[in-house]
Design a protein around this motif. Sequence first.
Motif, short mmCIF file in Angstrom:
data_model
loop_
_atom_site.label_atom_id
_atom_site.label_comp_id
_atom_site.label_asym_id
_atom_site.label_seq_id
_atom_site.Cartn_x
_atom_site.Cartn_y
_atom_site.Cartn_z
N TYR A 76 2.17 26.69 44.49
CA TYR A 76 3.18 26.45 43.47
C TYR A 76 2.65 26.93 42.13
O TYR A 76 1.51 26.63 41.76
CB TYR A 76 3.49 24.95 43.42
N PHE A 120 4.49 24.26 52.87
CA PHE A 120 4.20 24.60 51.48
C PHE A 120 2.86 25.31 51.39
O PHE A 120 1.87 24.90 52.00
CB PHE A 120 4.18 23.33 50.63
N ASP A 122 -0.83 24.95 41.91
CA ASP A 122 -1.17 23.99 42.96
C ASP A 122 -1.39 24.78 44.24
O ASP A 122 -0.44 25.22 44.87
CB ASP A 122 -0.03 22.98 43.13
N SER A 182 9.94 21.67 37.21
CA SER A 182 10.13 20.39 37.89
C SER A 182 10.48 19.33 36.86
O SER A 182 9.95 19.32 35.77
CB SER A 182 8.83 19.98 38.60
N TYR A 209 7.48 29.01 44.16
CA TYR A 209 6.85 28.41 45.35
C TYR A 209 6.73 29.47 46.44
O TYR A 209 7.61 30.30 46.61
CB TYR A 209 7.71 27.27 45.91
N GLN A 222 15.81 24.34 44.38
CA GLN A 222 15.03 25.54 44.63
C GLN A 222 15.94 26.60 45.22
O GLN A 222 16.73 26.32 46.13
CB GLN A 222 13.88 25.23 45.60
N ALA A 258 0.55 16.45 45.07
CA ALA A 258 0.35 16.98 43.73
C ALA A 258 1.60 16.83 42.87
O ALA A 258 1.57 17.13 41.68
CB ALA A 258 -0.06 18.45 43.81
N GLY A 259 2.68 16.38 43.49
CA GLY A 259 3.92 16.22 42.73
C GLY A 259 4.59 17.52 42.39
O GLY A 259 5.31 17.60 41.38
N THR A 260 4.35 18.55 43.21
CA THR A 260 4.86 19.87 42.85
C THR A 260 5.92 20.40 43.80
O THR A 260 6.75 21.20 43.41
CB THR A 260 3.71 20.89 42.81
N ALA A 261 5.86 20.00 45.07
CA ALA A 261 6.72 20.68 46.04
C ALA A 261 7.38 19.70 46.99
O ALA A 261 6.85 18.63 47.29
CB ALA A 261 5.90 21.69 46.84
N LEU A 262 8.56 20.09 47.47
CA LEU A 262 9.24 19.33 48.50
C LEU A 262 8.50 19.48 49.83
O LEU A 262 7.80 20.45 50.05
CB LEU A 262 10.68 19.84 48.65
N GLY A 322 9.56 12.85 41.00
CA GLY A 322 10.53 12.43 42.00
C GLY A 322 11.89 13.02 41.79
O GLY A 322 12.81 12.75 42.54
N TYR A 343 6.22 29.44 50.70
CA TYR A 343 6.21 28.65 51.93
C TYR A 343 5.98 29.58 53.11
O TYR A 343 6.28 30.77 53.06
CB TYR A 343 7.55 27.93 52.15
N ASP A 357 11.59 8.25 44.14
CA ASP A 357 11.90 9.39 45.01
C ASP A 357 13.40 9.64 45.09
O ASP A 357 14.18 8.70 45.27
CB ASP A 357 11.39 9.14 46.43
N LEU A 409 8.05 14.23 46.71
CA LEU A 409 7.29 15.47 46.55
C LEU A 409 5.94 15.34 47.24
O LEU A 409 5.57 14.28 47.72
CB LEU A 409 7.09 15.76 45.06
N ASN A 410 5.20 16.44 47.28
CA ASN A 410 3.87 16.40 47.90
C ASN A 410 2.91 15.63 46.99
O ASN A 410 3.27 15.16 45.92
CB ASN A 410 3.36 17.81 48.20
#
Lengths: 118, 111
Positions: A48, A45, A56, A98, A33, A107, B95-99, A102, A35, B31, B92-93
């Motif tokens: 990714y 963000f 992403d 990942s 990632y 990280q 896209a389901g990829t990032a916090l 959820g 940031y 979540d 997550l965001n």
Amino acid sequence: GAGVSQSPSNKVTEKGKDVELRCDPISGHTALYWYRQRLGQGLEFLIYFQGNSAPDKSGLPSDRFSAERTGESVSTLTIQRTQQEDSAVYLCASSFASGLAGTPNEQFFGPGTRLTVL
Amino acid sequence: LAKTTQPISMDSYEGQEVNITCSHNNIATNDYITWYQQFPSQGPRFIIQGYKTKVTNEVASLFIPADRKSSTLSLPRVSLSDTAVYYCLVGLNQAGTALIFGKGTTLSVSS
């Protein structure tokens, strides 16, 4: 063995120049990632990478920003034609893939690159 | 996307217990709730993560009520070195990829 490393630690550049920031993730971490953190703010963000999947890029603020990653190793974040608003700390993090939706894996962050655009 | 609300800042003294509460009214069923800590000039580091009830590790405890609309990070007997920014992250965001990191809570511990 070591954690996430980033280089350079500090970068001062002139407005309009291009910069390249580097991130070396923890070996074995397939997710990476980027940031951005402006002074006194939370983390934004940017992008990714996960294995060979399409990255992403939903967080990239403009087309001046791009990033690449070779396989599951080093990543570079490139900012073209830098602007003063790009001044910030750029943080890289890596993790195992990942998990289920959820269920974020921990990280591990690098120390960041502090970018100053004059 | 679950939005989180936490206090901007908190002050404490060494040896006290500190509780930082985070609101996340629209948390989704799947979540998780994650807390990170960031010291000045360093990247954030993971503290604790939970889904419901209580989670405890060597650093902190995380209390999550049954409705999961809030959570409380508890730091026992803080020291000066606990002065940091604490981020509460939920889900997550898109896209389901990032916090998703907000501004966090700046905890200042004094002697």
